[in-house]
Scaffold this motif. Structure first.
Motif, PDB file in Angstrom:
ATOM      1  N   GLN A 177       9.513   4.015 -12.043  1.00 15.04           N
ATOM      2  CA  GLN A 177       9.581   5.175 -11.155  1.00 15.04           C
ATOM      3  C   GLN A 177       8.192   5.788 -11.033  1.00 15.04           C
ATOM      4  N   ILE A 178       7.645   5.749  -9.826  1.00  9.47           N
ATOM      5  CA  ILE A 178       6.245   6.083  -9.594  1.00  9.47           C
ATOM      6  C   ILE A 178       6.141   7.220  -8.582  1.00  9.47           C
ATOM      7  N   THR A 179       5.529   8.310  -8.997  1.00 11.24           N
ATOM      8  CA  THR A 179       5.217   9.402  -8.080  1.00 11.24           C
ATOM      9  C   THR A 179       3.711   9.420  -7.848  1.00 11.24           C
ATOM     10  N   PHE A 180       3.327   9.468  -6.583  1.00 10.69           N
ATOM     11  CA  PHE A 180       1.906   9.446  -6.232  1.00 10.69           C
ATOM     12  C   PHE A 180       1.654  10.368  -5.056  1.00 10.69           C
ATOM     13  N   ASN A 181       0.768  11.332  -5.261  1.00  9.60           N
ATOM     14  CA  ASN A 181       0.355  12.237  -4.206  1.00  9.60           C
ATOM     15  C   ASN A 181      -1.120  12.562  -4.412  1.00  9.60           C
ATOM     16  N   ALA A 182      -1.732  13.234  -3.431  1.00 10.46           N
ATOM     17  CA  ALA A 182      -3.155  13.582  -3.555  1.00 10.46           C
ATOM     18  C   ALA A 182      -3.528  14.773  -2.683  1.00 10.46           C
ATOM     19  N   GLN A 183      -2.566  15.429  -2.067  1.00  7.96           N
ATOM     20  CA  GLN A 183      -2.831  16.334  -0.961  1.00  7.96           C
ATOM     21  C   GLN A 183      -3.670  17.565  -1.307  1.00  7.96           C
ATOM     22  N   LEU A 187       4.123   1.912   2.422  1.00  4.86           N
ATOM     23  CA  LEU A 187       5.066   3.005   2.221  1.00  4.86           C
ATOM     24  C   LEU A 187       4.314   4.322   2.249  1.00  4.86           C
ATOM     25  N   CYS A 188       4.950   5.375   2.736  1.00  6.08           N
ATOM     26  CA  CYS A 188       4.381   6.725   2.683  1.00  6.08           C
ATOM     27  C   CYS A 188       5.411   7.654   2.061  1.00  6.08           C
ATOM     28  N   THR A 189       4.959   8.520   1.158  1.00  9.58           N
ATOM     29  CA  THR A 189       5.860   9.327   0.348  1.00  9.58           C
ATOM     30  C   THR A 189       6.426  10.559   1.053  1.00  9.58           C
ATOM     31  N   THR A 245      22.798  -1.859 -10.501  1.00 12.44           N
ATOM     32  CA  THR A 245      22.365  -3.028 -11.278  1.00 12.44           C
ATOM     33  C   THR A 245      21.145  -3.695 -10.662  1.00 12.44           C
ATOM     34  N   ASN A 246      20.715  -3.209  -9.494  1.00 15.61           N
ATOM     35  CA  ASN A 246      19.635  -3.887  -8.774  1.00 15.61           C
ATOM     36  C   ASN A 246      18.479  -2.987  -8.344  1.00 15.61           C
ATOM     37  N   ILE A 247      18.563  -1.672  -8.538  1.00 16.96           N
ATOM     38  CA  ILE A 247      17.428  -0.801  -8.227  1.00 16.96           C
ATOM     39  C   ILE A 247      16.405  -0.927  -9.344  1.00 16.96           C
ATOM     40  N   GLN A 248      15.173  -1.326  -8.988  1.00 18.54           N
ATOM     41  CA  GLN A 248      14.133  -1.553  -9.990  1.00 18.54           C
ATOM     42  C   GLN A 248      12.852  -0.757  -9.754  1.00 18.54           C
ATOM     43  N   MET A 249      12.737  -0.127  -8.590  1.00 20.24           N
ATOM     44  CA  MET A 249      11.553   0.703  -8.326  1.00 20.24           C
ATOM     45  C   MET A 249      11.967   1.931  -7.533  1.00 20.24           C
ATOM     46  N   VAL A 250      11.303   3.058  -7.828  1.00 20.33           N
ATOM     47  CA  VAL A 250      11.463   4.289  -7.059  1.00 20.33           C
ATOM     48  C   VAL A 250      10.074   4.845  -6.788  1.00 20.33           C
ATOM     49  N   PHE A 251       9.786   5.161  -5.522  1.00 17.15           N
ATOM     50  CA  PHE A 251       8.509   5.752  -5.141  1.00 17.15           C
ATOM     51  C   PHE A 251       8.741   7.137  -4.543  1.00 17.15           C
ATOM     52  N   SER A 252       7.860   8.079  -4.884  1.00 17.01           N
ATOM     53  CA  SER A 252       7.981   9.437  -4.366  1.00 17.01           C
ATOM     54  C   SER A 252       6.613  10.107  -4.360  1.00 17.01           C
ATOM     55  N   GLY A 253       6.555  11.328  -3.824  1.00 19.98           N
ATOM     56  CA  GLY A 253       5.326  12.111  -3.762  1.00 19.98           C
ATOM     57  C   GLY A 253       5.619  13.561  -4.110  1.00 19.98           C
ATOM     58  N   HIS A 254       5.257  14.492  -3.216  1.00 22.04           N
ATOM     59  CA  HIS A 254       5.728  15.880  -3.248  1.00 22.04           C
ATOM     60  C   HIS A 254       4.932  16.807  -4.165  1.00 22.04           C
ATOM     61  N   ILE A 255       4.556  16.395  -5.367  1.00 26.75           N
ATOM     62  CA  ILE A 255       3.994  17.319  -6.353  1.00 26.75           C
ATOM     63  C   ILE A 255       2.474  17.373  -6.253  1.00 26.75           C
ATOM     64  N   GLY A 256       1.883  18.436  -6.839  1.00 26.67           N
ATOM     65  CA  GLY A 256       0.428  18.534  -6.861  1.00 26.67           C
ATOM     66  C   GLY A 256      -0.044  19.908  -7.279  1.00 26.67           C
ATOM     67  N   ALA A 257      -1.325  20.004  -7.571  1.00 26.57           N
ATOM     68  CA  ALA A 257      -1.995  21.264  -7.875  1.00 26.57           C
ATOM     69  C   ALA A 257      -3.451  21.102  -7.460  1.00 26.57           C
ATOM     70  N   ILE A 306       0.851  -1.190   0.000  1.00 27.75           N
ATOM     71  CA  ILE A 306       0.000   0.000   0.000  1.00 27.75           C
ATOM     72  C   ILE A 306       0.885   1.238   0.000  1.00 27.75           C
ATOM     73  N   LEU A 307       0.602   2.159  -0.922  1.00 29.08           N
ATOM     74  CA  LEU A 307       1.341   3.413  -1.011  1.00 29.08           C
ATOM     75  C   LEU A 307       0.443   4.545  -0.516  1.00 29.08           C
ATOM     76  N   VAL A 308       0.886   5.204   0.552  1.00 28.68           N
ATOM     77  CA  VAL A 308       0.149   6.326   1.153  1.00 28.68           C
ATOM     78  C   VAL A 308       0.796   7.627   0.689  1.00 28.68           C
ATOM     79  N   PRO A 309       0.025   8.564   0.137  1.00 31.90           N
ATOM     80  CA  PRO A 309       0.608   9.831  -0.315  1.00 31.90           C
ATOM     81  C   PRO A 309       0.939  10.757   0.844  1.00 31.90           C
ATOM     82  N   ASP A 310       1.431  11.945   0.537  1.00 30.31           N
ATOM     83  CA  ASP A 310       1.790  12.930   1.557  1.00 30.31           C
ATOM     84  C   ASP A 310       0.621  13.150   2.518  1.00 30.31           C
ATOM     85  N   THR A 311       0.906  13.167   3.806  1.00 33.71           N
ATOM     86  CA  THR A 311      -0.158  13.249   4.813  1.00 33.71           C
ATOM     87  C   THR A 311      -0.312  14.641   5.426  1.00 33.71           C
ATOM     88  N   GLN A 312       0.499  15.596   5.018  1.00 33.72           N
ATOM     89  CA  GLN A 312       0.570  16.887   5.693  1.00 33.72           C
ATOM     90  C   GLN A 312      -0.768  17.613   5.789  1.00 33.72           C
TER      91      GLN A 312
END
Length: 358
Positions: A292-298, A78-80, A257-269, A40-46
């Motif tokens: 590489q996946i960015t997910f936010n909703a704030q 995970l939480c971004t 040679t072994n990093i296969q996923m990146v998760f982040s948040g931060h952006i939005g409008a 489960i990926l939780v976006p920015d909680t601020q």
């Protein structure tokens, strides 16, 4: 005569005036394969914790995760980052929040506390989790409210750690080893916002260790992609020793040679879901795909001062073939009532897709 009037009124409400809600288009989350496991990926909680009125929505989200640990075979959360709006604010302006920082930290700690001892969770430290309002310096209350021992399941997975700005080992920058139900070995590497040079050096040393050579390494960090799916090259925060998204890609992810996923948040409008998300696939030096996946909703649900993000979560189902990952976007906030369940799934292509691991 009065009797017939009551009958007519009742008929009106039943046929015309009384709202009805169809659940035909709603199905609660379930595994597409009973042998799958879920992240489960939780976006920015601020924006949930900065207003007292919104804190219950974050509790609902983590409560839903707690209730579905077995149903969805949830093995990791995970939480971004940007856990709070202000790291060290004593007096609020009642515009950008009405809770001082201590209450914000207590609220997010309490919400994730529902998962303590039940499922591991890893939380990125975002720019708002440092300084006073917004990373005026690298000081943070993160370690006070999320020490390594808070969730025993986190501490059991903890394998590597480095030092924060005060020279203390904290899980702001840490690596957690997780072996999936399908026996695939993962290493989740948590990196602070715009990691310092020495943190990036430490991360490189970790991913190059022989013991993690065959692991699927996953990076969790706050700022990485923009809404155009580009690596963020620069930002205007008053910190000098920093590496934004492009630098993280060029100096850590791509050479690996072994990093296969990146998760982040931060952006939005405000009220623009597409502005909150990003996705791209590149190859690392080992010719493995890096999703590489960015997910936010704030800023959904009323903008920066709205309800905090409409309760949106990402559900990532890892299939038994050990490589396919199905991504869906779901709101337990909308799903809790039959009146809003038709809004509980976001089925736009940027919110519902699949990818493969090498």
């Amino acid at each position: 005569m009065a009797f017939f009037k009551h009958i007519i009124v009742l008929f009106f409400f039943l046929t015309l005036g009384y709202p009805t809600f169809s659940q035909e288009d709603y199905t609660p989350p379930k595994l597409s394969n009973s042998e799958s496991w879920t992240l489960i990926l939780v976006p920015d909680t601020q924006s949930y914790v900065k207003f007292g009125r919104n804190q219950g929505i974050l509790e609902l989200m983590t409560g839903w995760i707690e209730e579905n640990i077995n149903t969805l075979n949830i093995k990791m959360v995970l939480c971004t980052g940007d856990l709070v709006e202000q790291n060290e604010l004593l007096v609020t302006d009642n515009i950008n929040g009405n809770r001082p920082s201590r209450e914000q930290w207590l609220a997010v700690s309490k919400a994730f506390g529902r998962l303590d001892g039940k499922v591991p969770y890893i939380l990125a430290a975002g720019n708002h989790d440092f300084g006073y309002k917004n990373i005026e310096n690298r000081k943070s209350n993160y370690n006070e409210y999320f020490p390594a021992h808070k969730n025993i399941l986190n501490s059991q997975l903890l394998k590597e750690v480095t030092y924060n700005i005060d020279g203390l080992p904290t899980i702001e920058n840490a690596a957690f080893e997780f072996i999936s139900p399908h026996d695939r070995k993962f290493l989740f590497l948590n990196l602070e916002f715009a990691p310092r040079h020495k943190v990036l050096d430490w991360a490189n040393d970790v991913v190059r260790k022989e013991v993690y050579k065959e692991h699927t390494v996953t990076i969790l960090t706050h700022s990485y992609l923009n809404a155009e799916n580009d690596h963020i090259e620069r930002e205007t925060y008053p910190i000098v020793d920093r590496n934004y998204g492009l630098a993280i890609w060029e100096n850590l992810v791509k050479p690996s040679t072994n990093i296969q996923m990146v998760f982040s948040g931060h952006i939005g409008a405000p009220n623009d879901f597409k502005a909150h998300v990003g996705y791209r696939v590149d190859e690392n030096s080992g010719e493995k795909k890096v999703n590489q996946i960015t997910f936010n909703a704030q800023a959904l649900g009323g903008g920066w001062h709205g309800n905090g993000g409409n309760g949106w979560l990402r559900i990532l189902e890892f299939m038994p073939d050990k490589k396919t990952v199905n991504v869906r976007t779901y709101s337990p906030f909308f799903a809790i009532s039959p009146e809003t369940q038709d809004k509980a799934w976001s089925k736009t292509p940027f919110n519902e897709f699949s990818f493969e691991l090498d």
